[in-house]
Write a protein that holds these residues in place. Structure first.
Motif, short mmCIF file in Angstrom:
data_model
loop_
_atom_site.label_atom_id
_atom_site.label_comp_id
_atom_site.label_asym_id
_atom_site.label_seq_id
_atom_site.Cartn_x
_atom_site.Cartn_y
_atom_site.Cartn_z
N MET A 27 0.84 -1.20 0.00
CA MET A 27 0.00 0.00 0.00
C MET A 27 0.88 1.26 0.00
N VAL A 72 0.33 7.59 3.21
CA VAL A 72 -0.85 8.48 3.16
C VAL A 72 -0.72 9.52 2.06
N SER A 76 -1.77 8.29 -1.33
CA SER A 76 -2.92 7.40 -1.33
C SER A 76 -3.53 7.24 -2.71
N TYR A 77 -4.04 6.03 -2.98
CA TYR A 77 -4.88 5.87 -4.16
C TYR A 77 -6.16 6.62 -3.88
N GLY A 129 -6.34 9.69 -3.44
CA GLY A 129 -6.02 10.67 -2.40
C GLY A 129 -6.35 12.09 -2.83
N VAL A 188 -10.59 6.08 -0.48
CA VAL A 188 -9.15 6.32 -0.38
C VAL A 188 -8.50 5.06 0.16
N ASN A 214 -4.79 3.49 1.45
CA ASN A 214 -3.38 3.68 1.75
C ASN A 214 -2.99 2.74 2.88
N GLN A 215 -1.80 2.95 3.43
CA GLN A 215 -1.32 2.03 4.46
C GLN A 215 -2.17 2.03 5.71
N ARG A 216 -2.97 3.05 5.88
CA ARG A 216 -3.78 3.12 7.10
C ARG A 216 -5.13 2.45 6.93
N ARG A 218 -8.84 14.51 4.48
CA ARG A 218 -7.42 14.45 4.81
C ARG A 218 -7.09 15.57 5.79
N ASN A 270 -3.53 11.90 8.56
CA ASN A 270 -4.39 10.84 8.07
C ASN A 270 -5.67 11.39 7.53
N TYR A 271 -6.46 10.48 7.08
CA TYR A 271 -7.82 10.82 6.75
C TYR A 271 -8.65 10.61 8.01
#
Ligand SMILES: Nc1ncnc2c1ncn2[C@@H]1O[C@H](COP(=O)(O)OP(=O)(O)OP(=O)(O)O)[C@@H](O)[C@H]1O
Ligand SMILES: Nc1ncnc2c1ncn2[C@@H]1O[C@H](COP(=O)(O)OP(=O)(O)OP(=O)(O)O)[C@@H](O)[C@H]1O
Ligand SMILES: [Mg+2]
Ligand SMILES: [Mg+2]
Lengths: 379, 263, 406, 316, 263
Positions: C159, C162, C165-166, C168, C178, C180-182, C259, C263-264
């Motif tokens: 992933m 942030v 982000s895809y 994003g 969204v 991402n790693q989170r 965002r 983070n989101y």
């Protein structure tokens, strides 16, 4: 029979001919197995795409981008660059740690000796039609555990004593699973017999015991062993963490073993024990000489499968801080000297491969035994 | 009711039955399976050396009766005295009786995980405490008697049904029983094999063994039995010596039964 | 012949003879049981007194009262509002619900993958057959814990962070979906009580659709003509809620992931721990289910297929009417125990930080409250209940589908 | 009595971490080193005159107290925070403070964060079963920040791995451990430890509460090390110091007085400690000082005479 | 050239075979299982209303032959034309043919999870699209024809073998097939049950059904067949009308085979 006469007698026998070209050879095989219908052809293409999609990155990681040797001796630096694949020198360098854990290097011969004895004893047990099966079984199940324990722990015969927190790696994984199986077999057999008893209290107790342990996940048993056992033992009489984990595993595994054995006992026709009674054998003798041996023979594949599950499950003891194979791999990959981008993955692949090798080998063996049992002793 | 003494056949002359020599005595015995009254008021006296054949329709309680004799089934009422020992809840007595009573089952019930020889020596070694060598020697003797000494080291699964049943007989004989019980020993066998088993049984009878056989082999009954007992609905309906029994059955049910099986 | 069957039933055993107790099997039975009882009682007494002594020495409290006291820690993923003021009781509940959620999603996916695998193992296509075999042999023979760790860290590495982000957006803006790693961020529905009406209408629509399908199938059988089923069903399921939406004027707003700083925030988040846990459980369990399905299908006698073919039934009908109903009888019992295994295995989520029951309750709560015995007992009770329910279901199913024999 | 049992065994059983560099860390051959390990060695030195008479048991944070309370280990020296509830409720007693620690935060340098107050909404990686979890919750709540993104692991290994793999913005634990972990990263400079210390985390050894003699031995082992530093006695000069005229040094080294007797130790107990292990300052520099990878400035852990708060009651 | 018309038995008079009315035609057909040439140069023409019995030693390819007729097996060479449709790889044609050809198996192959009635109505409903009520009505008719209407709501497992085979025949008949194939329909049955199944088959023959039967019931062959075909080693060795076939076999192998089965 061009003219359709009702009476027909063949005068000349037709010879057996080889099949038409279109149905033999590699092209026919491909047509049959890969392109027998449009849908099938599509599947073949999807399958090929999948193989390519998976195989190339795997190949790259394991071989093409991997580090196999380090001319300057085995060092972590050799793998510290972007885009590195598997770092095999890491495994090479820490191999003895993965196998023997923290065991004192000058004492490792003791572990090797123990393995050697174990393997020698296991050959007659596992190989079909080998001699000395019974002797080997007695030695393996009754004598070997003690020999192994004294070899591992030392403290007698001028062997240096090695405390259990220095045991680790694959050795510890094997020790835990072997103790698990050696203890759970007899306990499981007793439980299975108890579950078949007509005495309600004994039967109820066995059912409750079996169902309780089978219902809960092993990790809760291990947590329980690590936080609750100390509460229930008198002060000053504290089994160490390893022993507690092993007790937990044995309780858990006995319940599974009991169910396997019960399956075997139920498969023995009642006529067997009746014949035995009629010969004047008492109940315990009937169980020991007639029903149990037959039942155990039936469930060898089941026992092997239980053992495979147990072997995989030993990895969970890493969660309560015991350094079995998986945990040594994790510990090694957080070592300062071996920091590189793929340290964890390389370690996991190695551990995964070792586990796979053992489990796959055992499952093949179990299938082989199953086939042999189906044909065995038949005319 | 004729006793075995007056049995006519010549080949029975060797046996020595004396009135006082009672092998099995059953007095007013009743048995229930839960609520089902399977054996009703059974009275039976078998002398040493006597050969009894029990016949009757399926479900009439024949098997149950002989299984009571070595306490594979428990009876609830009346007395069963075997070889002078009364069968009660006392484990010691049961063991004692079982040692003296051999039993052969319809489905052989050989132990498939043991070789023929091991099947034969198991009980002598573990029950009587005979030394192994001695047990094996006598086992081979009995295997010869049932004519299959060459199979000693095979496993039961490798033998034909008839051979297996003969092994089963030899296995019982190895314990030197005073009484032998047979529960339809030939009914699971193909016709060719029936004969080889019956031959062994006839030989046994000639040697003077006390036998109680449940069987539908009427030829066998004619040839060796001192008495034929006919059961129906859990009761002994009729008993007589074989000639009389077959030629001149008294009871309606016996007649019906015989008409069915002797075609 | 005397008939004494009325005299008495066999239950009243006679006892005129009284052998020495030692050789009486009944007496022996009672003695063995008494011994066991005494043994177990002694063991429990010993354990209990040790525990009492240890607890007294350590000055510890016991009892379930702690369930009502404040836990004081956060749980990152819960199905109901949870903060540091929530009680241990709520921690317990949150753990159970998270476990059930993982189990439910895992079971559905593992079933789908497993059935595909099982069929693939029997495919006429050589390549597919072998691929499925390799999958099964790998997945079955590597410890689940190891697989979970791999899935988790592979997922984290796959992933983007942030900032990249895809889907994003810039800081301060709201995104739609969204990744991402989170985690996977999605809009969350915000609504009031009228939304219940919408929910009810959806349920009603599904019920009507199912009823409709039944009716159509019945009509199909009765009249012998094929009738449309899927499209009208879809229509029903769509139209009724839409009508309800307008009738009740249901307010529908979405809370979008925005965002903010790191983070989101907002929206509905599927954390990577959940994804990895489900992926690992599904990958592992599907291998076992695949083998069960394969065995189930293979157990259906080939003659059945031939007979169906000889009657002129088409491929699909053969599968649907003849093979599957028979295979299911064989498949369902082991399948349910795989479901139970999956549920139990979800406890390994503790190793990758998913807040399921064992992690939040046996892990965090036990350490914060020190009530080891109570918490272990409560946790085990949950799994015991699962297992009990499963075996009840299995008994019911077995008795329902058992083939009638003579 | 613990002392008797220990003397009988010939070694002390010491509970340590599963591997925190600088505090307790095993090498390939399972030789443990670190500040906290030195404490165990000091006790062994005092009792047996042999710093190696120790058996180390690595413990997870979940099992450490149980292990101690139930006699699996004799002393727990494992980055454990001294709190009231632990001191009073778990059947154990803390013997002093070895290291004044506090919980801190580590972030990636490129995140641009310079203060913990900017962390609202950040994803935080935490190890479960520690005060860390509670402290973080308190701190975030007190500053009206959002901590709904806490990712809680059972094992420290996974916490670090997840932080490095980008699962979290922040890694929080005691700042000593942060420094220790950072030293193992392949690129330590890419991570910064934020200045805020959000909790008091006095780390110290603990023993069971039921044995006062053992408690005193542990307590005075530590005090002896601190006093030695204050008096300038080091492992190098300890033999010369035996000749010292300073009565405080003479009492410390057992030249004057019988201070070992009441706690069941010989009079030269402190001499043994200093001889084999060194004073507190030596130990600190050896394991976490400026010359090591860990590099934690002495800070509050300076002696009180140097502006810190390390202070030991006098031996007299 | 004798046609079936001139068959001697009286009960055959009802059938109407016309030369042009070909039910099955097999021309120069060959089949291999991998390298094993199992059917060799098979030529066979079956008229509507004809009843063929195929006999031959085990492994001679009888089952394979009739399974080729409804494409349960694929042939590799030559032509098979069933009811005017040539069997090729075309799924549609195969379905078409299978609808017109009923088949009865040695092991019944009833669907154990469905009741007898459901077994019978399954294909009419799902293949022919017959309304359920109608399908059930006709199913009951056929059940009456095989004399077990009272079993309609039982499951196959509850019936005896003979009853099951009769249900299997009824199940095929429910599809109104033009041709019926039988593959040793009685060889898995006990003697008493064989008769009840054969009775049904004789009745069917009397009603004029085109039938191809693999069977060793020579009495049945004599009674109803127009032609007996003898196969060996995958070839048709001899065919003839039953009387001639049995009384005057031509080929050596036929003679040998007949001598073995007619004792
Ligand atoms: N263990 C049992 N529990 C309940 N009923 C039983 C049991 N064993 C036998 N029976 C019943 O008791 C009756 C007599 O059985 P038994 O086996 O003695 O008959 P049999 O005369 O030997 O018949 P067969 O010729 O079929 O062997 C039967 O109705 C049988 O169903
Ligand atoms: N699916 C198959 N694959 C390979 N060989 C087969 C297959 N089916 C049948 N055979 C072989 O083809 C030959 C003919 O088989 P078939 O079943 O047609 O014989 P049959 O005449 O019906 O014999 P029986 O009287 O025993 O039923 C036999 O040798 C058999 O082993
Ligand atoms: Mg019987
Ligand atoms: Mg055939």
């Amino acid at each position: 029979m061009a003219d359709r006469s009702l009476t027909y007698v063949r005068t000349e026998m037709a010879e057996a001919l080889p099949p038409p070209k279109s149905t033999t050879g590699i092209s026919a095989w491909m047509r049959e197995n890969l392109f027998s219908s449009p849908a099938n052809s599509l599947l073949t293409i999807v399958g090929l795409a999948l193989i390519i999609w998976l195989a190339i990155p795997i190949w790259n990681f394991l071989v093409a981008d991997a580090v196999f040797s380090d001319p300057e001796g085995l060092r972590g630096e050799a793998c510290r660059f972007e885009g590195v694949g598997a770092c095999w020198i890491f495994i090479q360098a820490r191999f003895s740690f993965f196998i023997y854990g923290f065991y004192p290097p000058e004492e490792i011969w003791r572990i090797n000796l123990m393995f050697l004895i174990g393997v020698i004893l296991m050959i007659p047990l596992l190989a079909p039609r080998a001699p000395f099966t019974r002797t080997a079984a007695v030695l393996f199940f009754l004598v070997f555990p003690f020999v192994a324990f004294f070899l591992m722990a030392g403290g007698i015969l001028s062997l240096e004593s090695v405390p259990t927190n220095r045991w680790g790696g694959l050795t510890l994984t094997l020790i835990i699973s072997l103790i698990g199986i050696i203890v759970s077999m007899p306990v499981g057999i007793l439980l299975a017999l108890g579950r078949q008893s007509r005495l309600p209290v004994i039967k109820g107790f066995c059912i409750a015991f079996i169902e309780l342990w089978r219902a809960v996940p092993l990790i809760t048993v291990l947590f329980m062993a690590s936080v609750m056992f100390p509460l229930f033992t008198p002060q000053g009489m504290q089994p160490d963490v390893l022993l507690r984990a092993i007790i937990g595993i044995c309780l858990f595994e006995s319940a599974y073993m009991a169910e396997v054995v019960r399956g075997g006992l139920q498969a023995i026709p009642r006529g067997q024990s009746e014949a035995s009674f009629a010969l004047g054998l008492s109940k315990p003798k009937t169980v020991a000489l007639i029903t149990l041996p037959q039942a155990l023979k039936h469930v060898i594949p089941g026992i092997v499968n239980t053992f495979i599950a147990l072997f995989k499950d030993t990895s969970l003891v890493s969660i309560i801080g015991i350094f079995e194979l998986l945990n040594t791999v994790r510990a090694a990959s957080s070592d300062i000297a071996w920091q590189f981008p793929t340290d964890a993955v390389t370690g996991y692949i190695f551990a995964g491969f070792v586990f796979w090798l053992f489990c796959f080998g055992m499952s093949r063996y179990s299938i082989y035994m199953e086939n042999r049992l189906h044909t065995g002793h038949r005319r | 009711m004729t006793t075995a003494m007056e049995a006519p056949q010549a080949d029975r002359s060797r046996m020595a039955v004396s009135e006082t020599d009672v092998a099995v005595e059953i007095i007013g015995m009743n048995k229930w399976f839960a609520d089902f009254h399977v054996l009703r008021d059974i009275n039976l006296k078998v002398m040493n050396g006597e050969r009894i054949v029990i016949a009757g329709p399926s479900g009439s309680g024949k098997s149950t009766l002989i299984r009571c004799i070595n306490r594979l089934e428990e009876h609830q009422d009346g007395q069963i005295i075997v070889d002078g020992v009364e069968l009660t809840n006392d484990l010691k007595r049961i063991d004692e009786v079982r040692r003296e009573v051999g039993m052969v089952f319809q489905h052989f019930n050989l132990f498939p995980h043991l070789t023929i020889l091991q099947n034969l020596t198991l009980a002598p070694i573990w029950v009587r405490g005979t030394p192994k060598a001695e047990a094996e020697e006598s086992a081979m003797k009995y295997l010869e008697r049932v004519k299959i000494p060459e199979q000693a080291n095979k496993y039961p699964g490798q033998l034909s049904g008839g051979q297996q049943q003969r092994v089963a007989i030899a296995r019982s004989l190895c314990m030197n029983p005073k009484i032998m019980l047979f529960d339809e020993p030939t009914s699971a066998l193909d016709p060719e094999m029936i004969k080889e088993v019956l031959d062994v049984m006839v030989k046994l009878a000639e040697d003077g063994m006390t036998m109680i056989c449940v069987t539908h082999e009427m030829g066998f009954a004619r040839q060796v039995a001192n008495r034929v007992i006919f059961m129906d609905q859990g009761q002994i309906i009729e008993q007589n010596e074989p000639e009389e029994f077959f030629s001149n059955p008294q009871h309606e049910r016996t007649k019906l039964f015989l008409s069915q099986i002797l075609h | 012949m005397a008939d004494v069957s009325e005299k008495r039933s066999g239950k009243t055993a006679r006892s005129s003879i009284d052998p020495s107790l030692f050789y009486n099997p009944t007496a022996r039975g009672i003695a063995y049981q008494a011994l066991l009882l005494i043994g177990v009682a002694l063991l429990f007494w010993w354990l209990q007194s040790n525990a009492a002594a240890n607890m007294a020495a350590q000055g510890r409290n016991t009892g379930f009262g702690f369930l009502n006291s404040t836990a004081g820690f956060n749980i990152s993923f819960t199905l109901f509002p949870f903060d540091r003021n929530s009680t241990y009781g709520e921690v317990y509940l949150a753990g159970i619900l998270n476990t059930l959620l993982v189990a439910a999603v895992g079971i559905v996916l593992a079933t789908i993958v497993g059935f595909i695998l099982g069929v693939a193992r029997l495919s006429p296509n050589f390549l597919i057959r072998k691929l499925a075999m390799v999958y099964v042999e790998v997945a079955r023979n590597v410890p689940l814990l190891l697989q979970l760790l791999c899935w988790y860290f592979v997922l984290l590495n796959a992933m983007p962070p942030v900032a990249q982000s895809y889907g994003g957006v810039e800081v301060g803006e709201a995104g739609l979906v969204v990744l991402n790693q989170r985690g996977l961020y999605m809009p969350r529905l915000m609504t009031d009580g009228r939304f219940i009406a919408l929910l009810i209408s959806i349920v009603v629509a599904v019920v009507i659709a199912v009823w409709f399908r039944r009716r159509q199938v019945k009509a199909m059988m009765a009249e012998g003509t094929r009738k449309p089923v899927l499209l009208p069903m879809l229509g029903i399921i769509l139209i009724i809620p839409i009508v309800a939406y307008f009738v009740f004027q249901v307010p529908v707003a979405f809370n979008l992931p925005v965002r903010q700083g790191f983070n989101y925030a907002g929206g509905f988040v599927v954390p990577p721990e959940f994804t990895a846990l489900v992926a690992g459980l599904v990958f592992y369990t599907a291998a076992f289910i695949g083998e069960i399905v394969r065995a189930g299908i293979q157990a259906v006698n080939y003659g059945q297929v031939e007979a169906a073919a000889a009657l002129g039934l088409k491929d699909g009908d053969r599968l649907r009417l003849v093979i599957i109903p028979q295979a299911m009888r064989i498949i369902v019992p082991p399948l349910t125990s795989q479901y139970l295994n999956l549920t139990k295995n979800s406890s390994l989520g503790a190793a990758i930080a998913f807040p399921e029951l064992v992690n939040v309750f046996m892990g965090t709560a036990i350490n914060q409250s020190g009530r080891a015995v109570e918490i272990v007992a409560l946790t085990m009770a949950v799994y015991l209940t699962f297992s009990l329910v499963t075996s009840l279901f299995m008994n019911w199913y077995n008795s329902r589908v058992a083939l009638v024999e003579r | 009595q613990t002392l008797d049992a220990v003397e009988e065994n010939g070694y002390i059983q010491c509970g340590v971490t599963e591997g925190v560099p600088g505090f307790s860390f095993p090498d390939e051959n399972n030789n443990w080193t670190g500040l906290e390990v030195d404490f165990c060695k000091a006790m062994a030195a005092a009792i047996f005159d042999d710093p190696e008479a120790v058996r180390y048991t690595p413990l997870t944070s979940q099992v450490r107290f149980e292990s101690l309370a139930n006699g699996n280990i004799d002393v727990l020296s494992r980055t454990t925070t001294w709190t009231m509830s632990r001191d009073t409720d778990l059947g154990i007693s803390f013997t002093g403070t070895m290291f004044y620690d506090g919980q801190g935060f580590m972030v990636r340098e490129d995140s641009g964060v310079t203060s913990a107050l900017e962390l609202s909404g950040a994803a935080v990686c935490i190890e479960s079963g520690t005060t860390t979890e509670l402290n973080a919750a308190d701190y975030f709540a007190a500053n009206d920040m959002d901590l709904s993104n806490a990712v809680v692991f059972v094992n420290q290994d996974e916490v670090v791995q997840a932080y490095l793999d980008g699962r979290c913005d922040v890694f929080t634990t005691d700042s000593s451990a942060l420094a220790a972990e950072r030293s193992t990263f392949s690129d330590p400079d890419a991570h910064v430890i934020l200045p805020q210390i959000i909790s008091k985390e006095p780390l110290g050894p603990s023993v069971r509460s039921d044995d006062w003699q053992w408690f005193d031995i542990a307590k005075w082992t530590l005090f002896a090390m601190i006093n030695a530093e204050e008096l300038g006695v080091t492992s190098e000069n300890v033999d010369e110091m035996l000749e010292s005229d300073n009565p405080a040094i003479r009492r410390l080294l057992g030249v004057e007085g019988e201070f070992g007797e009441p706690i069941g130790l010989p009079t030269d107990w402190a001499y043994r400690i200093i001889k084999h292990v060194g004073n507190y300052g030596e130990s600190y520099e050896r394991h976490v000082g400026a010359d090591t990878d860990i590099n934690i400035p002495r800070g509050v852990n300076q002696l009180w005479t140097n502006g810190g708060i390390m202070y030991a009651p006098p031996i007299r």
